[in-house]
Motif scaffolding. Sequence first.
Motif, mmCIF file in Angstrom:
data_model
loop_
_atom_site.group_PDB
_atom_site.id
_atom_site.type_symbol
_atom_site.label_atom_id
_atom_site.label_comp_id
_atom_site.label_asym_id
_atom_site.label_seq_id
_atom_site.Cartn_x
_atom_site.Cartn_y
_atom_site.Cartn_z
ATOM 1 N N MET A 1 0.927 -1.171 -0.010
ATOM 2 C CA MET A 1 -0.070 -0.077 -0.054
ATOM 3 C C MET A 1 0.895 1.271 -0.076
ATOM 4 O O MET A 1 0.447 2.397 -0.534
ATOM 5 C CB MET A 1 -0.910 0.080 1.176
ATOM 6 C CG MET A 1 -1.905 -1.166 0.956
ATOM 7 S SD MET A 1 -3.316 -0.932 2.481
ATOM 8 C CE MET A 1 -4.283 0.408 1.886
ATOM 9 N N GLU B 1 1.085 4.241 -3.052
ATOM 10 C CA GLU B 1 1.095 5.527 -2.915
ATOM 11 C C GLU B 1 2.085 6.466 -3.221
ATOM 12 O O GLU B 1 2.150 7.474 -3.905
ATOM 13 C CB GLU B 1 0.779 5.924 -1.139
ATOM 14 C CG GLU B 1 0.583 7.320 -0.798
ATOM 15 C CD GLU B 1 -0.400 7.293 0.225
ATOM 16 O OE1 GLU B 1 -1.579 7.002 0.443
ATOM 17 O OE2 GLU B 1 0.021 8.010 1.138
ATOM 18 N N GLU C 1 -12.679 6.921 1.751
ATOM 19 C CA GLU C 1 -11.046 7.243 1.795
ATOM 20 C C GLU C 1 -10.378 7.290 3.056
ATOM 21 O O GLU C 1 -9.535 7.004 3.101
ATOM 22 C CB GLU C 1 -11.084 8.826 0.941
ATOM 23 C CG GLU C 1 -9.680 8.999 0.189
ATOM 24 C CD GLU C 1 -9.791 10.022 -0.809
ATOM 25 O OE1 GLU C 1 -8.604 10.500 -0.976
ATOM 26 O OE2 GLU C 1 -10.872 10.639 -1.022
ATOM 27 N N ALA D 1 -9.854 3.920 4.211
ATOM 28 C CA ALA D 1 -8.714 3.396 3.586
ATOM 29 C C ALA D 1 -7.207 3.881 4.384
ATOM 30 O O ALA D 1 -6.705 3.106 4.519
ATOM 31 C CB ALA D 1 -8.647 3.762 2.094
ATOM 32 N N ARG D 2 -7.592 5.074 4.568
ATOM 33 C CA ARG D 2 -6.471 5.780 5.331
ATOM 34 C C ARG D 2 -6.073 5.284 6.909
ATOM 35 O O ARG D 2 -5.183 4.863 7.197
ATOM 36 C CB ARG D 2 -6.719 7.247 5.479
ATOM 37 C CG ARG D 2 -5.360 8.003 5.883
ATOM 38 C CD ARG D 2 -5.071 9.441 5.093
ATOM 39 N NE ARG D 2 -5.048 9.349 3.811
ATOM 40 C CZ ARG D 2 -4.110 8.705 3.133
ATOM 41 N NH1 ARG D 2 -2.870 8.397 3.850
ATOM 42 N NH2 ARG D 2 -4.223 8.417 1.853
ATOM 43 N N LYS E 1 -4.612 2.010 6.235
ATOM 44 C CA LYS E 1 -3.184 1.949 5.985
ATOM 45 C C LYS E 1 -2.300 2.541 7.193
ATOM 46 O O LYS E 1 -1.307 2.055 7.413
ATOM 47 C CB LYS E 1 -3.124 3.201 4.932
ATOM 48 C CG LYS E 1 -2.083 2.834 3.947
ATOM 49 C CD LYS E 1 -2.063 4.079 2.755
ATOM 50 C CE LYS E 1 -0.626 4.351 2.250
ATOM 51 N NZ LYS E 1 0.395 4.780 3.661
ATOM 52 N N LEU F 1 -8.626 2.820 -3.061
ATOM 53 C CA LEU F 1 -7.324 3.811 -3.245
ATOM 54 C C LEU F 1 -7.031 4.068 -4.669
ATOM 55 O O LEU F 1 -6.888 5.366 -5.230
ATOM 56 C CB LEU F 1 -5.977 3.344 -2.539
ATOM 57 C CG LEU F 1 -5.727 3.520 -1.022
ATOM 58 C CD1 LEU F 1 -4.776 2.842 -0.514
ATOM 59 C CD2 LEU F 1 -6.050 4.884 -0.651
ATOM 60 N N GLU F 2 -7.378 2.827 -5.587
ATOM 61 C CA GLU F 2 -7.136 3.030 -6.979
ATOM 62 C C GLU F 2 -8.213 3.872 -7.487
ATOM 63 O O GLU F 2 -8.107 4.865 -8.373
ATOM 64 C CB GLU F 2 -7.038 1.690 -7.616
ATOM 65 C CG GLU F 2 -6.842 1.650 -9.063
ATOM 66 C CD GLU F 2 -5.805 0.656 -9.364
ATOM 67 O OE1 GLU F 2 -4.790 0.354 -8.647
ATOM 68 O OE2 GLU F 2 -6.205 -0.092 -10.448
ATOM 69 N N GLU G 1 -9.908 6.237 -5.990
ATOM 70 C CA GLU G 1 -9.726 7.522 -5.442
ATOM 71 C C GLU G 1 -8.657 8.225 -6.389
ATOM 72 O O GLU G 1 -8.960 9.446 -6.900
ATOM 73 C CB GLU G 1 -9.436 7.636 -3.945
ATOM 74 C CG GLU G 1 -10.747 7.068 -3.113
ATOM 75 C CD GLU G 1 -11.726 8.287 -3.151
ATOM 76 O OE1 GLU G 1 -11.651 9.375 -3.096
ATOM 77 O OE2 GLU G 1 -13.110 7.692 -2.402
ATOM 78 N N MET G 2 -7.769 7.468 -6.892
ATOM 79 C CA MET G 2 -6.458 8.116 -7.511
ATOM 80 C C MET G 2 -7.267 8.299 -8.846
ATOM 81 O O MET G 2 -6.722 9.392 -9.417
ATOM 82 C CB MET G 2 -5.483 7.056 -7.661
ATOM 83 C CG MET G 2 -4.569 7.288 -8.432
ATOM 84 S SD MET G 2 -3.266 8.581 -7.495
ATOM 85 C CE MET G 2 -2.250 8.989 -8.699
ATOM 86 N N THR H 1 -1.969 12.536 1.303
ATOM 87 C CA THR H 1 -0.905 11.614 2.306
ATOM 88 C C THR H 1 -1.182 12.178 3.347
ATOM 89 O O THR H 1 -0.441 11.539 4.505
ATOM 90 C CB THR H 1 0.479 11.664 1.769
ATOM 91 O OG1 THR H 1 1.185 12.787 1.523
ATOM 92 C CG2 THR H 1 0.539 10.996 0.327
#
Lengths: 451, 451
Positions: A251, A255, B218, B221-222, B225, B254-255, B257-258, B344
């Motif tokens: 992960m 990032e 999101e 996910a954070r 992580k 994550l993908e 959101e990216m 980040t």
Amino acid sequence: MIQDSIDQMKKQVRNWLKEHDERTFRETFLDWHANDQMQVIRELEKQERRLLYEWLTPAEFSDIFQEMDYEDQFFTVKEMNENYAAEMLNEVSADDAAAFFDKIPMEERKESLLKMMDPAEAAKVREILSYPRETAGAIMTKEYLEIFADQTVRDVMTFLRKTGQDVETIYYLYVVNGEGSLVGVVSLRDVIVNNENADIRDIMSTRVVSAEDDLDQEEVARMIKTYDLLAVPVVNKQKDLVGIVTVDDVMDVLEDEMTEDIGEISASKGSTDTNLTAVQAAKKRAPWIVLLMFLGLITANVIGQYEETLEAVVLLSVFIPLIMDSAGNTGTQSLAVVVRSLATGSFERKGISQMLKRELGTGVLMGLICAVVLIITVSIIYDSPMLAGIVAVSIFLTLSVAAFIGAVLPLIINKLHIDPAVASGPFITTLNDIIGLFIYFTIATSFIQHL
Amino acid sequence: MIQDSIDQMKKQVRNWLKEHDERTFRETFLDWHANDQMQVIRELEKQERRLLYEWLTPAEFSDIFQEMDYEDQFFTVKEMNENYAAEMLNEVSADDAAAFFDKIPMEERKESLLKMMDPAEAAKVREILSYPRETAGAIMTKEYLEIFADQTVRDVMTFLRKTGQDVETIYYLYVVNGEGSLVGVVSLRDVIVNNENADIRDIMSTRVVSAEDDLDQEEVARMIKTYDLLAVPVVNKQKDLVGIVTVDDVMDVLEDEMTEDIGEISASKGSTDTNLTAVQAAKKRAPWIVLLMFLGLITANVIGQYEETLEAVVLLSVFIPLIMDSAGNTGTQSLAVVVRSLATGSFERKGISQMLKRELGTGVLMGLICAVVLIITVSIIYDSPMLAGIVAVSIFLTLSVAAFIGAVLPLIINKLHIDPAVASGPFITTLNDIIGLFIYFTIATSFIQHL
């Protein structure tokens, strides 16, 4: 919400430190998540941290250390005495220790720390450091569980009870033969639901997804994502198991790669790090801006070719930004579509030609829409249907080409095995600017007598 | 390498199908990874797949189904008879089933399938569908393990042996009280390394990291992580455990959101999907381009104000692209830095003012460098030191401002709790274009008599 509780935790820790209450500190603090512990410790004063190095064992501190970013890691290691630091680094998992050593600027300091560490641990770190950066070998860890095919479920459970606490993950068990080659994998789930007397041989899967040690880290991440794995084993050329890469490390890789992609799309590669000073950031970013500025001089030259046209109708110059912006934005959209498709692999299934046809079609349609909007607004604002017509036809042609260029350039670069994001937004934008202005002035020059 | 073996697998499957060799097919095929099975099945002919629906049980097919993207899922469900489809959907984990139902366009078809499913399974799917999209509740799954604090390690191991095969993850066990409220968590690792007679109460952690059901995906996910978790429990307002979100789902988040971020930065939100037709893509992208074109008309207006200056020195217009490109590129770099820092979370620690000072400093430095380069090149190419001076001073001021604007705009928008990427590249670029051209023409007009 989390931030609030971190502040509270900090107050608590400060209190215990002030009252020298080591016992209550240890009772409560050690129950917190390592990431929370890290966030608290980071904000303490140097003097306060000094006491913590006495209250916490090197092993306990190693969990906190692993949560820190490099800056804080370096800072705390400098604060510790070298013995404590070396003992702590023994307990840090090999991949995190290697990542730390990889960034230490002073070679002597690095060597002296490695020499003070346990030789076996130091050897693991050196092995990981020996791989090229951003490969499977460089991000793998050495703390994994090896078992043998002739063991029973009961053997494995006994083994797990003994060693389970020290490894990175116990949820996959890798089966090796006498030579250390990877021959299978068993998930802990399989171990648990099977009979105690079952042989590992009979429950293991021999179709192991594994990564060669020199595989690019992004490929490793994609592998874990595709197969929904918690970890992937890393093997060398002889198929010997040499390490594992776990999902949490992957992960971080994803990032980092995203940061890299955005950096390249915006021509700011390597400079999105907020720790850089203005001078450092300018050093990394200025070359791009200067390079792009020279491309801007080419654009200037394109316009210069049409100086006579411009002298005759100065009003033409007011639409330069509009042509440029529209060309640039349309190309950037197509670039974004292609870059994302390449990154997620979704385009492999569609084929290049279909994608390009789609983008060309989209460009033509958007060009038509914009042309219609412009013919109306420019006629009204500037009271010149001829000027409106020139601008509208230019926009139509420009957008049609721009969408195609934005899609085809990254694909060509991808074919040449260069990262598509290198054909970054600004380059495509500048190329589209030049094409757009060329179209615009060519048309304008042809119709100048009617203006 | 993987692609090669998929092709081989496909050949094998085709052979078995041709020879009606169900036994060998089942022996080999069921040993493959579900993602590989999916990739093979996707490329078969409809007639070939028909036979597979007979050779594979609904439960076996459900593993393959979960690996498919929506398009293929929809396709295969249409091919199956409804009974087989409903039975298969019973076996699909609730989050994947909900994601599938969420996208079915026809309400009737959706209802009839849900009604044919096992009522308990259908209820789980309906519960997940009842949450707003992109929240913890909407991406969670219902297949998790609940245990109680007064159970022993032995009880739990017995429970795991029975139910371990049916849940999404057995690696975290969630401890609930009599009312169903989440009171603790135990990792399977903790269960295994502890004595069989130990009470769960004594080994569980009561500091559970959990997500409220309406938390943005999101953030979920954070959370996973930050704390290096394999799954996070989801609770409702009454703190009842209602589901879990696993790390593999979070990687998809994550993908996504990216993709979304890049889409917004490049003004192509929602249109990076390669499955769209040209018309669909143009529909989504054209509004942005038209909107930005209107901003381009404002830029045109800025230049229009200086028509007299331009008439006097037509050569001035050749530097319009250079000023615009440099302003745009510098602003985009700053935007990228800030967007990445926000994503980040790395900038929270630095503080806004330090970041802005840094960007301003970087802009000033880059402005200086570019000014020096331009004063030399423009003097030589256009043989006019005065023109070179005007362009150089303009670039210096423009870049200084552009870097600051590129950094401050997304921060302001973030303060207002709008996603910073909405202040997308093109908008910041256009704003910087206007400012840059305004600076350039103001300076040029002041010095026009010297040109």
